[in-house]
Design an enzyme around this catalytic site. Structure first.
Site, PDB file in Angstrom:
ATOM      1  N   ASP A  89       0.879  -1.150   0.000  1.00  0.00           N
ATOM      2  CA  ASP A  89       0.000   0.000   0.000  1.00  0.00           C
ATOM      3  C   ASP A  89       0.934   1.222   0.000  1.00  0.00           C
ATOM      4  O   ASP A  89       2.153   1.080   0.157  1.00  0.00           O
ATOM      5  CB  ASP A  89      -0.893  -0.040   1.243  1.00  0.00           C
ATOM      6  CG  ASP A  89      -1.760   1.189   1.381  1.00  0.00           C
ATOM      7  OD1 ASP A  89      -2.360   1.621   0.384  1.00  0.00           O
ATOM      8  OD2 ASP A  89      -1.831   1.744   2.495  1.00  0.00           O
ATOM      9  N   ASP A 111      -0.157   5.111   1.123  1.00  0.00           N
ATOM     10  CA  ASP A 111      -0.420   6.062   2.207  1.00  0.00           C
ATOM     11  C   ASP A 111      -0.406   5.357   3.563  1.00  0.00           C
ATOM     12  O   ASP A 111      -0.995   4.287   3.725  1.00  0.00           O
ATOM     13  CB  ASP A 111      -1.777   6.737   2.009  1.00  0.00           C
ATOM     14  CG  ASP A 111      -1.800   7.634   0.780  1.00  0.00           C
ATOM     15  OD1 ASP A 111      -0.731   8.138   0.400  1.00  0.00           O
ATOM     16  OD2 ASP A 111      -2.887   7.827   0.209  1.00  0.00           O
TER      17      ASP A 111
END
Length: 237
Positions: free
Chosen positions: A8, A10
Site C-alpha cells: 500500500d 499512504d
C-alpha cells in the site's frame, strides 16, 4: 522463484495520506465547505477530483503541487527497505497497489530516487488537463462489495499474479504490506506460505484479528526495518 513485495502507499510507504497532504499547496491550506462536505462514503476518488479541480481554480500549478507532494515524509525505515529491494531485483519483485493516484506516487518515489525499486504501480490514473487542473479517475470497475467503487485491491493482485504466471513467473512467497481497511480484501487471496503485514495500531491489524478467512501468516510491523527483516528471512528460507 522470486519473492513478491506488495505495498500500500499512504500510511505505509509514506507516513501520511498523500490525498490530504496536497491541501498544503493551497494558500489557505484548507478546503471550502462546499468541497470538504461533498465526500460520499466509498467515493473518495470522485471527491479528490473535486479537490484537485478546486486547487486548479486557485491557480496553483503543477510545479507547485509537485513541490508540496515531494515534502511528504516517508515512514521510518521505508527508504532503506526500498533501496534493499532495488539492490536485489533478481530475487525480488515489487508492486504498489494504492488508492492514491499515479502522479502523486511517481513524484514522491522519484524525489528520493526510489522509483526503480517498484516494478508496477496500480492506482488511480491522474493527469493535468488543458486548463492546468489535475484530473483523477478510478482505477477500474469491479463487483466487490467490500471495496471502494474505484478499486478492489484483491482483484488487482489476482490479475497481476495470473499475468505473471502466464509469463512463467511464479512467486514462492508474497509479502503484502499495508495498514487500512481496503487492504483486507487482498489479504484474503494470499496463500498459507504468504505473509500479510499490517501496520501496528492501524485498522488492518484489528480487521485481521477478527477475520477467520486469512490463510497467510500475519506479521505486524511498526517500521520499514521490520518489513526488511521479514523480507531478508524470506530470501533465506
Amino acid at each position: 522463484m522470486k519473492i513478491l513485495m506488495v505495498f500500500d502507499f499512504d500510511h505505509t510507504v509514506v507516513d501520511d495520506n498523500s490525498d490530504t497532504w496536497v491541501i498544503r499547496c493551497l494558500p489557505s491550506q484548507t478546503l471550502p465547505d462546499s468541497v470538504r462536505k461533498s465526500y460520499r462514503k466509498g467515493r473518495w476518488t470522485e471527491f479528490m477530483g473535486r479537490v484537485m479541480k478546486h486547487i486548479g481554480e486557485q491557480e496553483v500549478g503543477a510545479d507547485s503541487v509537485r513541490a508540496v507532494m515531494e515534502t511528504i515524509p516517508y515512514t521510518a525505515g521505508m527508504t532503506d527497505l526500498l533501496r534493499f529491494i532495488s539492490e536485489n531485483k533478481p530475487r525480488v519483485d515489487c508492486i504498489v497497489v494504492s488508492d492514491s493516484n499515479s502522479l502523486f506516487i511517481d513524484w514522491i518515489l522519484q524525489a528520493k530516487g526510489l522509483r526503480d525499486a517498484v516494478d508496477r504501480v496500480f492506482t488511480n490514473p491522474a493527469q493535468f488537463n488543458e486548463r492546468g487542473h489535475m484530473e483523477v479517475s478510478g482505477h477500474h470497475q469491479h463487483d466487490c462489495q467490500r471495496c471502494p467503487v474505484n478499486m478492489c485491491k484483491k482483484e488487482v493482485l489476482e490479475q497481476y499474479l495470473s499475468k505473471q504466471s502466464g509469463g512463467g513467473v511464479q512467486y514462492r512467497r508474497v509479502v503484502y504490506v499495508g495498514d487500512g481497511g481496503n487492504d483486507l480484501c487482498p489479504a484474503l487471496c494470499l496463500r498459507a506460505q504468504d505473509v500479510v503485514m499490517p501496520r501496528a495500531g492501524f485498522s488492518l491489524e484489528k480487521l485481521l484479528a477478527a477475520e477467520e478467512g486469512v490463510l497467510a501468516r500475519v506479521s505486524v510491523w511498526s517500521s520499514g526495518a521490520d518489513v526488511l527483516q521479514e523480507l531478508q528471512s524470506s530470501l533465506q528460507a
